[in-house]
Design an enzyme around this catalytic site. Structure first.
Site, mmCIF file in Angstrom:
data_model
loop_
_atom_site.group_PDB
_atom_site.id
_atom_site.type_symbol
_atom_site.label_atom_id
_atom_site.label_comp_id
_atom_site.label_asym_id
_atom_site.label_seq_id
_atom_site.Cartn_x
_atom_site.Cartn_y
_atom_site.Cartn_z
ATOM 1 N N GLU A 1 48.591 67.435 21.936
ATOM 2 C CA GLU A 1 48.870 68.839 21.625
ATOM 3 C C GLU A 1 49.349 69.025 20.190
ATOM 4 O OE1 GLU A 1 52.753 67.283 23.509
ATOM 5 O OE2 GLU A 1 50.599 66.883 23.586
ATOM 6 N N ASP B 1 53.145 71.222 16.672
ATOM 7 C CA ASP B 1 53.183 70.713 18.049
ATOM 8 C C ASP B 1 53.455 71.869 19.010
ATOM 9 O OD1 ASP B 1 53.465 68.060 19.740
ATOM 10 O OD2 ASP B 1 55.038 69.418 20.435
ATOM 11 N N ILE B 2 52.691 71.921 20.108
ATOM 12 C CA ILE B 2 52.903 72.967 21.120
ATOM 13 C C ILE B 2 54.120 72.589 21.957
ATOM 14 C CG2 ILE B 2 51.907 74.182 23.097
ATOM 15 C CD1 ILE B 2 49.138 73.561 21.940
#
EC number: 2.7.7.65
Length: 371
Positions: free
Chosen positions: A284, A241-242
């Site tokens: 994301e 996950d960003i």
């Protein structure tokens, strides 16, 4: 009227000659039947393989075995909307020159010439009909014996290079050219189907696999592992996950967010193998299946991805954007665990990475060494 000895000999010779012609005809028909059966098997074999790299490898082996050549290579587009035919990395029997150009535009005269041919052509035939520029000379430097167009639905999707024939004759007979045309037709249909599958299972923005297709592959791999009865092969999952992605969109705009997604996807791809599968999980988030990879090895891969993203400065509209990612890792434990379960464990490990300050890698508790 009495038959003279000479007439008897003549009749015997004619009879023998007719028998030989008849025998030759039978042999030729038997060969045709055998070749048709082979083509049927080839069709079944190629249509059972949808993964592009495996398909190309299968085509090359089939071509070399059936046509008795010392080499084979395929030029295809990297994507449907690409304008270049590029030499596939899987090729056999050709000496690659490092500085040579092994790609050719779809509008090049050679492509137009091949498109008009069905059964292919020799380098000599090409030289007599088109100008041999540097691109053509680079292709000729591979010393191919034959160029074969690959066509599907009246559209050229690539071409095949054949190396030298194993037999003394370097020329393909009309019968062999017919076999080449049939194999090329089957190969082209299989490649086209594989590319269509690629289109329908790939995220347009990141060029990674879609979530539903990822789960299909994961379930297939788990089934294969469980069916083997041996605990020799495993797999691991990375959930990525960003960090603070919403802030990037709010600060720089959604176009910048798209660039960040693309760049992170490229890093994930570059840090994993062809045998692995990376997908966009949603928003994301990304997910990666690492084939035949233990928990410790998966942690090393995850750390490599995390560090590469951290060190990357992403340029957008003249500005540098620096991002970090959080990763959760889970590894299959040979306990008939479902695809959903192993992904959920990676997701929980990702949540721990987020809770503990982000920009870190966390291993699922089920995979931690027992005290």
């Amino acid at each position: 009227m009495k038959t003279t000895p000479n007439e008897k000999l003549l009749k015997k010779a004619l009879h023998s000659c007719n028998n030989k012609k008849y025998a030759d005809k039978i042999l030729h028909q038997e060969k045709e039947i055998f070749d048709l059966k082979q083509l049927l098997q080839i069709s079944k074999s190629l249509n059972s393989v949808l993964e592009f790299d495996r398909l190309i490898e299968a085509i090359l082996y089939i071509v070399m075995a059936q046509l008795k050549t010392l080499g084979a290579a395929i030029f295809t587009k990297k994507s449907f909307d690409d304008n270049l035919f590029v030499l596939n990395r899987d090729h056999y029997g050709f000496d690659i020159i490092r500085d040579a150009q092994y790609s050719i535009n779809v509008d090049h005269p050679l492509i137009n010439f091949l498109d008009k041919s069905d059964s292919g052509c020799t380098p000599d035939e090409i030289s007599k009909n088109i100008k041999t520029d540097k691109i053509v000379k680079d292709l000729f430097s591979l010393s191919p014996s034959f160029f074969v167009p690959l066509k599907a639905k009246n559209r050229m999707i690539g071409f095949l290079l054949l190396g030298e024939k194993m037999e003394s004759s370097h020329q393909f007979t009309d019968y062999e050219k017919n076999i080449i045309e049939n194999i090329a037709s089957l190969a082209a249909i299989a490649i086209n189907n594989s590319q269509l599958l690629e289109m329908t299972t790939t995220d347009i923005m990141t060029h990674l696999k879609l979530k539903h297709y990822f789960f299909t592959l994961l379930m297939e791999h788990l089934y294969t592992i469980n069916s083997s009865g041996e605990k020799k092969e495993t797999l691991s999952i990375l959930m990525i996950d960003i960090d603070f992605f919403k802030n990037i969109n709010d600060t720089y705009g959604h176009a910048a967010g798209d660039i960040v997604l693309e760049e992170v996807a490229k890093i994930i791809k570059s840090c994993t193998r062809n045998a692995d599968t990376a997908a966009r999980y949603g928003g994301e988030e990304f997910i990666v299946m690492l084939n035949n990879t233990s928990a410790s090895a998966a942690m090393a891969v995850a750390e490599r991805i995390r560090k590469s993203v951290e060190e990357k400065s992403i340029m957008y509209d003249g500005k540098k954007i620096n991002v970090t990612i959080s990763i959760g890792v889970s590894s299959y434990n040979f306990d008939l665990e479902s695809a959903k379960s192993i992904v959920e464990r990676a997701d929980k490990a990702l949540y721990e990475s987020k809770q503990n300050g982000r920009n870190r890698v966390t291993l699922s508790k089920n995979n931690l060494p027992k005290a």
